[in-house]
Write an enzyme that holds these catalytic residues in place. Structure first.
Site, PDB file in Angstrom:
ATOM      1  N   GLY A  14       0.813  -1.219   0.000  1.00 22.59           N
ATOM      2  CA  GLY A  14       0.000   0.000   0.000  1.00 22.59           C
ATOM      3  C   GLY A  14       0.847   1.269   0.000  1.00 22.59           C
ATOM      4  N   THR A  93       3.319  -7.099  10.561  1.00 20.35           N
ATOM      5  CA  THR A  93       2.970  -7.115  11.995  1.00 20.35           C
ATOM      6  C   THR A  93       2.558  -8.547  12.365  1.00 20.35           C
ATOM      7  OG1 THR A  93       0.712  -6.470  11.410  1.00 20.35           O
ATOM      8  CG2 THR A  93       2.171  -4.707  12.164  1.00 20.35           C
ATOM      9  N   ASP A  95       0.913  -9.248  15.820  1.00 19.56           N
ATOM     10  CA  ASP A  95       0.617  -8.665  17.131  1.00 19.56           C
ATOM     11  C   ASP A  95       0.169  -9.689  18.166  1.00 19.56           C
ATOM     12  OD1 ASP A  95       1.073  -6.347  15.733  1.00 19.56           O
ATOM     13  OD2 ASP A  95      -0.947  -5.533  15.936  1.00 19.56           O
ATOM     14  N   GLY A 150       0.611  -4.881  22.481  1.00 22.94           N
ATOM     15  CA  GLY A 150       0.557  -5.995  21.520  1.00 22.94           C
ATOM     16  C   GLY A 150       1.647  -5.941  20.467  1.00 22.94           C
ATOM     17  N   TYR A 154       7.141  -5.425  17.048  1.00 27.61           N
ATOM     18  CA  TYR A 154       7.091  -4.376  16.017  1.00 27.61           C
ATOM     19  C   TYR A 154       7.709  -3.073  16.542  1.00 27.61           C
ATOM     20  CZ  TYR A 154       4.760  -1.557  12.325  1.00 27.61           C
ATOM     21  OH  TYR A 154       4.471  -0.718  11.270  1.00 27.61           O
ATOM     22  N   GLY A 185       2.242   7.571  10.977  1.00 32.39           N
ATOM     23  CA  GLY A 185       1.220   7.263  11.973  1.00 32.39           C
ATOM     24  C   GLY A 185       0.353   6.154  11.402  1.00 32.39           C
ATOM     25  N   TYR A 186      -0.954   6.279  11.518  1.00 32.92           N
ATOM     26  CA  TYR A 186      -1.851   5.257  10.962  1.00 32.92           C
ATOM     27  C   TYR A 186      -2.242   5.665   9.547  1.00 32.92           C
ATOM     28  CZ  TYR A 186      -1.938   3.105  15.510  1.00 32.92           C
ATOM     29  OH  TYR A 186      -1.558   2.464  16.654  1.00 32.92           O
TER      30      TYR A 186
HETATM   31  P1  NAD Z   1       1.639  -3.708   3.124  1.00 35.99           P
HETATM   32  O1  NAD Z   1       1.360  -5.008   3.785  1.00 35.99           O
HETATM   33  O2  NAD Z   1       0.710  -3.205   2.092  1.00 35.99           O
HETATM   34  O3  NAD Z   1       3.116  -3.746   2.485  1.00 35.99           O
HETATM   35  C1  NAD Z   1       4.164  -4.470   3.048  1.00 35.99           C
HETATM   36  C2  NAD Z   1       5.067  -4.960   1.936  1.00 35.99           C
HETATM   37  O4  NAD Z   1       6.161  -5.678   2.514  1.00 35.99           O
HETATM   38  C3  NAD Z   1       4.373  -5.899   0.948  1.00 35.99           C
HETATM   39  O5  NAD Z   1       4.711  -5.523  -0.365  1.00 35.99           O
HETATM   40  C4  NAD Z   1       4.981  -7.260   1.272  1.00 35.99           C
HETATM   41  O6  NAD Z   1       5.059  -8.131   0.156  1.00 35.99           O
HETATM   42  C5  NAD Z   1       6.367  -6.828   1.725  1.00 35.99           C
HETATM   43  N1  NAD Z   1       7.030  -7.869   2.501  1.00 35.99           N
HETATM   44  C6  NAD Z   1       6.565  -8.486   3.617  1.00 35.99           C
HETATM   45  N2  NAD Z   1       7.448  -9.416   4.012  1.00 35.99           N
HETATM   46  C7  NAD Z   1       8.482  -9.383   3.138  1.00 35.99           C
HETATM   47  C8  NAD Z   1       9.701 -10.092   3.010  1.00 35.99           C
HETATM   48  N3  NAD Z   1      10.046 -11.073   3.870  1.00 35.99           N
HETATM   49  N4  NAD Z   1      10.539  -9.784   1.993  1.00 35.99           N
HETATM   50  C9  NAD Z   1      10.205  -8.825   1.107  1.00 35.99           C
HETATM   51  N5  NAD Z   1       9.068  -8.111   1.172  1.00 35.99           N
HETATM   52  C10 NAD Z   1       8.214  -8.390   2.175  1.00 35.99           C
HETATM   53  O7  NAD Z   1       1.805  -2.685   4.318  1.00 35.99           O
HETATM   54  P2  NAD Z   1       1.944  -1.089   4.315  1.00 35.99           P
HETATM   55  O8  NAD Z   1       0.879  -0.583   5.191  1.00 35.99           O
HETATM   56  O9  NAD Z   1       2.103  -0.559   2.941  1.00 35.99           O
HETATM   57  O10 NAD Z   1       3.308  -0.941   5.146  1.00 35.99           O
HETATM   58  C11 NAD Z   1       4.523  -0.568   4.542  1.00 35.99           C
HETATM   59  C12 NAD Z   1       5.522  -0.200   5.632  1.00 35.99           C
HETATM   60  O11 NAD Z   1       5.025   0.911   6.382  1.00 35.99           O
HETATM   61  C13 NAD Z   1       5.780  -1.312   6.654  1.00 35.99           C
HETATM   62  O12 NAD Z   1       7.158  -1.323   7.012  1.00 35.99           O
HETATM   63  C14 NAD Z   1       4.940  -0.902   7.834  1.00 35.99           C
HETATM   64  O13 NAD Z   1       5.440  -1.411   9.042  1.00 35.99           O
HETATM   65  C15 NAD Z   1       5.063   0.607   7.751  1.00 35.99           C
HETATM   66  N6  NAD Z   1       3.976   1.316   8.447  1.00 35.99           N
HETATM   67  C16 NAD Z   1       2.695   1.190   8.030  1.00 35.99           C
HETATM   68  C17 NAD Z   1       1.695   1.889   8.706  1.00 35.99           C
HETATM   69  C18 NAD Z   1       0.254   1.819   8.304  1.00 35.99           C
HETATM   70  O14 NAD Z   1      -0.571   2.413   9.020  1.00 35.99           O
HETATM   71  N7  NAD Z   1      -0.116   1.159   7.212  1.00 35.99           N
HETATM   72  C19 NAD Z   1       2.026   2.702   9.793  1.00 35.99           C
HETATM   73  C20 NAD Z   1       3.345   2.794  10.189  1.00 35.99           C
HETATM   74  C21 NAD Z   1       4.320   2.110   9.495  1.00 35.99           C
END
Ligand code: NAD
Length: 248
Positions: A14, A93, A95, A150, A154, A185-186
């Site tokens: 995303g 995550t 959790d 939780g 992470y 954030g979120y």
């Molecule tokens: P998402 O699940 O859409 O994307 C995560 C991506 O990581 C996916 O493309 C997945 O294929 C890839 N991935 C997972 N395990 C993998 C591995 N072993 N090797 C290679 N690729 C791998 O999630 P997102 O919401 O787009 O999150 C992206 C980043 O932002 C993450 O690091 C997440 O922790 C961080 N984040 C997200 C939020 C949120 O609210 N969505 C908030 C804070 C931080």
């Protein structure tokens, strides 16, 4: 000037897709790592971006597997060239309160979110130093800054990422290489869609901006920090959280 190459881990997710879009629009050649090409429908993903005028490609790699990252780096170099911009986005995550968390939940989050950034960055950092230019951005989280119920796994991984950023910034600064953290954030993605609705509503009620952010909000911060002109911004954490958590 030759086109700079940007590698985005988890670029198909995303937040990652929007980072690819904005860095591509800024003229970077985009490569994403992809875990499972079929499940992620990665060819379609790449052709959608190409249809928007983004120069996008992909390589398969599990970022938690150091050997796979060595091979991935060889493939990137031989097919596309040297990496100038690296964004460590891949994250998961798993959790549970610590008293209910099993070892696999702990290790999978640390291995992907934190060790993954080491596994990938260490493949490219020497080349950036040699060429006198590099931009590394690590995607952390507000929950790394504050801790979250939780999420001992992470929060530890995401806090660790900023320690990694700060040390790398000091090492890279004399060589034109920057390392910065973006702490979302979120954000509205599948990761937050998985949060139970009642919990999600309670979270949104805490956000002064009144809503979750969007992937575009995060990508804007990454584009800013990876610009050629951003060379003096180094070792910083840029929170993008709608004023959910403010610190100095
Ligand atoms: P998402 O699940 O859409 O994307 C995560 C991506 O990581 C996916 O493309 C997945 O294929 C890839 N991935 C997972 N395990 C993998 C591995 N072993 N090797 C290679 N690729 C791998 O999630 P997102 O919401 O787009 O999150 C992206 C980043 O932002 C993450 O690091 C997440 O922790 C961080 N984040 C997200 C939020 C949120 O609210 N969505 C908030 C804070 C931080």
């Amino acid at each position: 000037m030759t086109q700079r190459l940007a590698l985005i881990t988890g670029g198909e997710g995303g937040i990652g897709t929007e980072i690819c879009r904005q860095l591509g629009a800024a003229g970077r050649k985009i490569i994403t790592t992809c875990l499972d090409p079929e499940a992620e429908n990665i060819e379609q993903w790449a052709s959608n971006l190409r249809a928007e005028g983004i120069d996008a490609d992909w390589v398969q790699c599990d970022v938690s597997d150091n050997e796979a990252c060595v091979k991935m780096a060889e493939e990137v170099r031989s097919r596309f060239g040297e990496v100038d911009v690296l964004v460590n986005v891949a994250g998961i995550t798993r959790d549970a309160f610590l008293h209910k968390m099993d070892a696999s939940q702990w290790y999978s989050v640390i291995n992907i979110n934190l060790n993954g950034a080491y596994n990938v960055t260490s493949q490219f950092i020497a080349g950036m130093r040699e060429r006198g230019f590099g931009r590394v951005v690590n995607i952390s989280s507000v929950n790394g800054q504050t801790g979250q119920f939780g999420q001992t796994n992470y929060s530890a991984a995401k806090a660790g990422l900023h320690g990694f950023t700060m040390a790398l910034a000091k090492e890279g600064a004399p060589k034109g290489v920057t390392a910065n953290t973006v702490s979302p954030g979120y954000i509205k993605t599948s990761m937050t869609a998985a949060i139970p609705e009642q919990v999600r509503e309670a979270i949104v009620a805490q956000i002064p901006a009144g809503d979750m952010g969007t992937p575009e909000d995060i990508a804007r911060a990454v584009a800013f920090l990876t610009a050629d002109e951003a060379g003096y911004i180094n070792g910083a954490n840029l929170p993008v959280n709608g004023a959910l958590f403010c610190s100095f």
